[in-house]
Design an enzyme around this catalytic site. Sequence first.
Site, short mmCIF file in Angstrom:
data_model
loop_
_atom_site.label_atom_id
_atom_site.label_comp_id
_atom_site.label_asym_id
_atom_site.label_seq_id
_atom_site.Cartn_x
_atom_site.Cartn_y
_atom_site.Cartn_z
N LEU A 90 0.80 -1.22 0.00
CA LEU A 90 0.00 0.00 0.00
C LEU A 90 0.83 1.27 0.00
O LEU A 90 0.37 2.31 -0.47
CB LEU A 90 -0.96 -0.01 1.19
N HIS A 91 2.09 1.21 0.50
CA HIS A 91 2.90 2.44 0.48
C HIS A 91 3.31 2.82 -0.94
O HIS A 91 3.80 3.92 -1.16
CB HIS A 91 4.11 2.32 1.40
N ASN A 92 3.08 1.92 -1.88
CA ASN A 92 3.37 2.23 -3.29
C ASN A 92 2.28 3.06 -3.95
O ASN A 92 2.46 3.51 -5.09
CB ASN A 92 3.53 0.94 -4.09
#
Length: 373
Positions: A278-280
């Site tokens: 999700l940090h992408n």
Amino acid sequence: MTRDHDVPRQGTRRPPRLENPLSTDELTTPGTTAEPGQEAAALMRLGDLVTPMSLRVAASLRLVDHLRDGVHDLESLARLTGTHQDALRRLIRHLVAIEVLAEPTPEHYAPTAVGELLAHGHPASQVGWLDPAHMIGRADLALVHLAAAVRSGGAVYERQYGRPFWDEVSADPVLGATFYDLMAHGQKVIFDEVARRHDWAGVRHVLDVGGADGDLLSTVLAARAEIRGTLVELPGPAARARAKFADAGLSGRAEVVAGSFFDPLPVSSDVITLSFVLHNWSDEDAVRILRNCGAALEQGGTLLVIERADDSPAKPEPGFTSGDLRMLAYIGGRERTYDEWRELARTAGMAIDSVSPALAYGARVLTLVGSPA
């Protein structure tokens, strides 16, 4: 009497003479002659670009590899690296000054304990973060466009290299391999901790969404013989995961499905994992992924999100904030604080049930469940 070459020619201006150029350690406040204070010196050290670039050049030239191979003299190092001997001496002089290299005898060098980490073959090598021939070392150079990222709120990797980060990873197998190898190197420790410390009692099936080469799922399955698993990934990493599962003797318990987490997931599960996915992505895209995961959860199931989650907004941790700006510049992604994770989960119709203590590199396991109707 003056000499002809001391007289400026008609229409020209003599450039100013630098009688005593100052180093950053000698800078003074404009209009004063006092020595700089500690604050000024600290600021100049923080803003120094020479040291970060010197480390990257050293990594690119494989200086420490040559030193470890027994080549210690300046002349031989210049010949092996194809560099200008005096310019190389000046580079190495700075590396000695910052205690990355040592000079036991004149123009003969050796790596310090810190410098050893610039060797490509060192078990704790940091070359992947620094060498521009590696994907992350290359991507870091896009930070020269950080101002544009801050203005636009989007990625600037394409501005530097002509195509987006993930397109480069997919299109160039060599760069792609350096990226996945670096990620696996750091995440292995985290995944070992997750497999050992998380409570897997009663879990029947783990759906690993966007799990790259399958490192997390293979670690969990190896530790828990009663669990079966499914990995959903794009075709390239999915193929590598199949090979990894086969090599580990896990093919009978691990299925691989080529697909995208932006589409409905192919199977339901009592536990779904999202590790460093999700940090992408922007908040909008992250919510789409979470909703698809929520739709695939069985009744009473849990979603394990393995990410960094800074919980100290009054004093942010520098590793967290620098990683966050990298994600912005590379791909328009972001690291998130605990409060930001809570809001993201709420928007996706879920809630954070628990957060693990910090794992290696500041990662945590956030356990999400469906919100009560």
